[in-house]
Enzyme design. Structure first.
Site, PDB file in Angstrom:
ATOM      1  N   GLU A 183      -6.555  -9.642  -0.814  1.00 18.03           N
ATOM      2  CA  GLU A 183      -5.122  -9.368  -0.871  1.00 18.03           C
ATOM      3  C   GLU A 183      -4.290 -10.265   0.047  1.00 18.03           C
ATOM      4  OE1 GLU A 183      -4.365  -5.221  -0.229  1.00 18.03           O
ATOM      5  OE2 GLU A 183      -5.475  -4.598  -2.014  1.00 18.03           O
ATOM      6  N   GLY A 239      -4.163   5.781   6.328  1.00 16.81           N
ATOM      7  CA  GLY A 239      -4.990   6.982   6.456  1.00 16.81           C
ATOM      8  C   GLY A 239      -4.302   8.266   6.083  1.00 16.81           C
ATOM      9  N   GLU A 275      -3.900   9.937   3.342  1.00 18.04           N
ATOM     10  CA  GLU A 275      -4.635  10.876   2.480  1.00 18.04           C
ATOM     11  C   GLU A 275      -5.664  11.691   3.269  1.00 18.04           C
ATOM     12  OE1 GLU A 275      -2.300   9.011  -0.126  1.00 18.04           O
ATOM     13  OE2 GLU A 275      -3.629   7.884   1.184  1.00 18.04           O
ATOM     14  N   ASP A 307       3.051  11.157  -3.732  1.00 21.58           N
ATOM     15  CA  ASP A 307       2.572   9.887  -3.182  1.00 21.58           C
ATOM     16  C   ASP A 307       3.544   8.756  -3.502  1.00 21.58           C
ATOM     17  OD1 ASP A 307       1.006   8.056  -1.844  1.00 21.58           O
ATOM     18  OD2 ASP A 307      -0.417   7.770  -3.482  1.00 21.58           O
ATOM     19  N   LYS A 351       7.393   2.877  -4.959  1.00 25.54           N
ATOM     20  CA  LYS A 351       6.533   3.466  -5.981  1.00 25.54           C
ATOM     21  C   LYS A 351       7.299   4.287  -7.015  1.00 25.54           C
ATOM     22  CE  LYS A 351       2.004   4.013  -3.726  1.00 25.54           C
ATOM     23  NZ  LYS A 351       0.994   5.039  -3.388  1.00 25.54           N
ATOM     24  N   ASN A 353       3.442  -1.386  -6.328  1.00 27.87           N
ATOM     25  CA  ASN A 353       2.622  -1.032  -5.179  1.00 27.87           C
ATOM     26  C   ASN A 353       2.813  -2.078  -4.084  1.00 27.87           C
ATOM     27  OD1 ASN A 353       0.036  -0.235  -3.598  1.00 27.87           O
ATOM     28  ND2 ASN A 353       0.148   1.296  -5.231  1.00 27.87           N
ATOM     29  N   TRP A 354       1.757  -2.446  -3.372  1.00 24.90           N
ATOM     30  CA  TRP A 354       1.872  -3.363  -2.229  1.00 24.90           C
ATOM     31  C   TRP A 354       2.096  -4.803  -2.649  1.00 24.90           C
ATOM     32  CZ3 TRP A 354      -1.198  -7.574  -2.034  1.00 24.90           C
ATOM     33  CH2 TRP A 354      -2.340  -7.561  -2.844  1.00 24.90           C
ATOM     34  N   HIS A 366     -15.336   6.157  -7.681  1.00 23.69           N
ATOM     35  CA  HIS A 366     -16.263   5.903  -8.787  1.00 23.69           C
ATOM     36  C   HIS A 366     -15.664   6.209 -10.154  1.00 23.69           C
ATOM     37  CE1 HIS A 366     -19.580   5.064  -6.037  1.00 23.69           C
ATOM     38  NE2 HIS A 366     -19.196   6.108  -5.329  1.00 23.69           N
TER      39      HIS A 366
END
Length: 701
Positions: free
Chosen positions: A81, A193, A195, A321, A348, A408-409, A626
């Site tokens: 990134e 952090g 979340e 979020d 967002k 997003n970022w 996953h």
């Protein structure tokens, strides 16, 4: 005679020292000047972070002649990134796991590298991959924020550490993925952090020594005590009353500052964006009440002291979020016939904001993608006009944007030549539903949202309708008139950062493994190059010895891959690369060697686990990395893993943590042995092609 020789030696040494040019001698004047000159010496190029370069040797007329000048391949296959910086002919960049590299910017010859040797287990605390977005350079030092919370100063000439400071409590699930900024001899860094349950802040450190200068907390202290920080006064006077009782007192409230930090030298103010609250669900976080300052806000502070100046809250009482950590751009625009100093952000939530950066007053806001959570932003109050259904409860609310955001970022760019902002935009719905059984899980994700709502099976028609809503695009946005001028559609929703140039070009990479150049005025594609691997990082450009170069970090990863891998190209993880282009170059990087997919025979594999319960446990604990319903392919596709063939092998990873060095720590603090066997039963069933265990379907609206 000896005295004479000694005197001559000293004189010669002084003369040589006087003639030597200081290495990486970047200061505030040089960063400010980079807004309008050819240099790229800070994360967003200069302090305004416009990501526009006036370099025009590569133009709409000749971009088709662009070829590979040199490349570098890295030893990590995780997300890339970073935005490279180029200072005095040296290119500095970072890769996953916070590693730093320096190259000759003209030839690609390596100069040095530095590995902070982050413990692999720390990868568990990184919500969205073990990425790093770059370094800062200041007065002979290179600064990097390491994933484990260290801020490290390196000698720019040798790469040797000069000092290191632990900016976070190492016992808590903080991480750093963002690039530091340096302002007036102070290095600024935040953290991630939210979340997991932390309390966010931004800190300024002395660039020469690493000593803390000031700190600003974004959330009131849950104990009610003062912190002895720059934020004490404003949190007492404005923040505390916006936080009623709720789970935030256990989880810290969130509000981390993990990306956007911008400095305005004219006003001597620092602006930073604040992340979501913890838990996401405001009903759980603070009883559904209060604005919860400074969650989902843009905050302005004085550069010298960190003292509060103003704030603008994008989402009062944020519950989805919808963070305001996304990149911000400073510019001077004429609005309503009057010159205005503005701050622009596309966070967002899907609205593009133009804010008077002198006082925080909202000037305009329009949605740049379809949104369902609000109908508009009230200009008089600055508050959104919310759709009442967006405040989800026991019913499922399918809403746009998703937590991954309308943007997003990935950095956007602003061209003073066209007056347009180029936004890497995304569209994707998400099913929000209250989790009535929410309980604080130390060290784990704390959302207060029922993730199973997004794992429910759908009919073919529902799947088709949902897929039609998922897309990515590059939007050329007129910030004065708040409208799109042109749009390029992407085949995948997860996007990449953007660069605009004086040559009339916009450069952007793509998840499908390409980098493109477009005409900045109309979006016509003028050039492309196969990167061989997905791209999420933004390009940058620089000039050395009269030649213009375009540099790009290549490598898939980040929040898209770990949160929604089934919506992206099916590609094994491949090593990261740095590609550097110039006109007429003919270098060639070797093709990537695709790793063989593991063969697995599950026909004779048995289990006494309950796959229905395993479905619930998996989607509540494993889907973020996953993939929902074990659809993941970027991090290990568990339904194809040989580890699921025996209980002992699977248990050794999930409960014993034998792969903690790769970020897969033990889940023994979260799961019971029978939970693990139930998850294995679910995975074996999915590997055999069984239908999903019974679940409530989510209707696509």
């Amino acid at each position: 005679m000896k005295i004479i020789k000694l005197g001559l030696a000293l004189a010669l040494a002084v003369t040589v020292a006087a003639c030597q040019k200081p290495v990486a001698n970047v200061d505030g004047a040089r960063i400010a000047a980079a807004d309008t000159n050819a240099e790229w010496v800070s994360y967003g190029k200069g302090y305004s972070e416009q990501r526009f370069s006036p370099l025009d040797k590569i133009s709409t007329a000749n971009v088709g002649q662009l070829g590979l000048a040199w490349y570098a391949q890295f030893d990590t296959d995780r997300g890339q990134e970073a935005t490279p910086l180029v200072v005095d002919g040296v290119l500095y960049t970072t890769t996953a796991w916070s590693k730093v590299y320096a190259y000759d910017a003209a030839t690609g010859k390596p100069k040095w590298s530095y590995d902070p040797k982050v413990d692999g287990a720390k990868g568990f605390d990184a919500c969205c991959d073990v990425v790093n977005r770059g370094v800062a350079v200041w007065k002979g030092k290179v600064y990097v924020g390491a994933l484990d919370g260290r801020l490290i100063a390196l000698d720019a000439e040798t790469g040797k550490p000069v000092w290191s400071v632990q900016t976070t409590d190492p016992k808590k699930p903080f991480t750093i993925t963002g690039a530091p900024r340096v302002v007036k001899d102070k290095v600024l860094i935040g953290n991630s952090g939210a979340e997991y349950g932390v309390r966010g802040y931004i800190t300024a450190y002395d660039a020469a020594t690493g000593k803390q200068v000031w700190r600003f907390y974004t959330i009131p202290n849950p104990t009610g005590a003062a912190d002895g920080a720059a934020s004490d006064k404003v949190l007492r006077e404005k923040g505390q009353s916006t936080w009623p009782e709720g789970a935030w007192k256990l989880v810290g409230g969130g509000g981390t500052v993990w990306d956007a930090i911008v400095y305005d030298p004219a006003l001597d103010m620092i602006y930073f964006g604040v992340d979501n609250g913890t838990p996401w669900n405001q009903e759980q976080r603070s009883g559904g009440k209060g604005d919860n300052l400074f969650v989902s806000s843009i905050v302005a502070v004085k550069a010298d002291t960190g003292e509060y100046v103003w704030h603008y809250q994008v989402n009062p009482g944020e519950s989805w979020d919808y963070s305001a950590v996304q990149p911000m751009i400073l510019a001077d625009l004429t609005i309503g016939g009057a010159p205005r100093k503005v701050l622009m952000q596309a966070p967002k939530n899907g609205f593009f904001y133009v804010i008077d950066r002198t006082n925080g007053k909202l000037l305009s806001a329009k949605n740049f993608v379809p949104v369902t959570w609000a109908t508009s932003i009230d200009i008089a109050t600055g508050r959104p006009v919310e759709n009442p259904a967006a405040r989800y409860g026991k019913d499922v609310e399918l809403q746009m944007p998703a937590p991954l955001g309308a943007h997003n970022w990935h950095p956007m760019a602003f061209s003073p030549k066209t007056g347009l902002v180029y936004i890497p935009a995304q569209q994707m719905p998400f099913a929000f539903q209250n989790d009535p059984s929410f309980a604080y899980k130390p060290g784990g994700w704390n959302l207060g949202v029922n993730l199973l709502a997004n794992a429910a099976p759908m009919t073919a028609d529902q799947t088709k309708a949902l897929a039609a809503q998922i897309k990515g695009s590059l939007i050329a946005w007129d910030p004065v008139n708040q409208k799109a001028v042109w749009t390029v559609q992407r085949p995948y929703f997860w996007n990449a950062g953007v660069l605009a140039t004086g040559g009339g070009l916009v450069f952007q990479g793509a998840a499908e493994g390409q980098v493109y150049a477009y005409d900045a005025t109309n979006g016509k594609q003028l050039w492309s190059y196969p990167t061989g691997n997905g791209v999420i990082a933004p390009p940058m450009t620089y000039e050395v010895n009269g030649d213009q170069y375009v540099a790009l970090m290549v490598g898939s990863g980040g929040g898209g891959q770990v949160s929604a891998p089934s919506l992206l190209p099916t590609r094994p993880r491949l090593p990261g690369r740095l590609l550097v282009f110039k006109l007429g170059a003919t270098a060639k990087a070797p093709d990537f060697v695709l790793p063989a997919q593991p063969e697995i025979d599950l026909s004779k594999v048995t289990t006494n686990g309950d796959p229905k319960h395993g479905y619930v446990v998996f989607n509540n604990n494993c889907q973020v990395c996953h993939g929902a319903n074990a659809t993941g392919s970027w991090l290990p596709d568990l339904k194809r893993s040989p580890l699921i063939t025996t209980p002992a092998d699977f248990n050794s990873v999930v409960m014993e943590g034998v792969k903690a060095h790769n970020g897969m720590v033990s889940f023994s603090r979260f799961l019971k042995p029978q939970d693990v066997e139930d998850v294995r039963a679910f995975l074996v069933g999915q590997g055999k092609g069984d239908p999903l265990p019974g679940a409530t379907t989510v209707a696509a609206k």
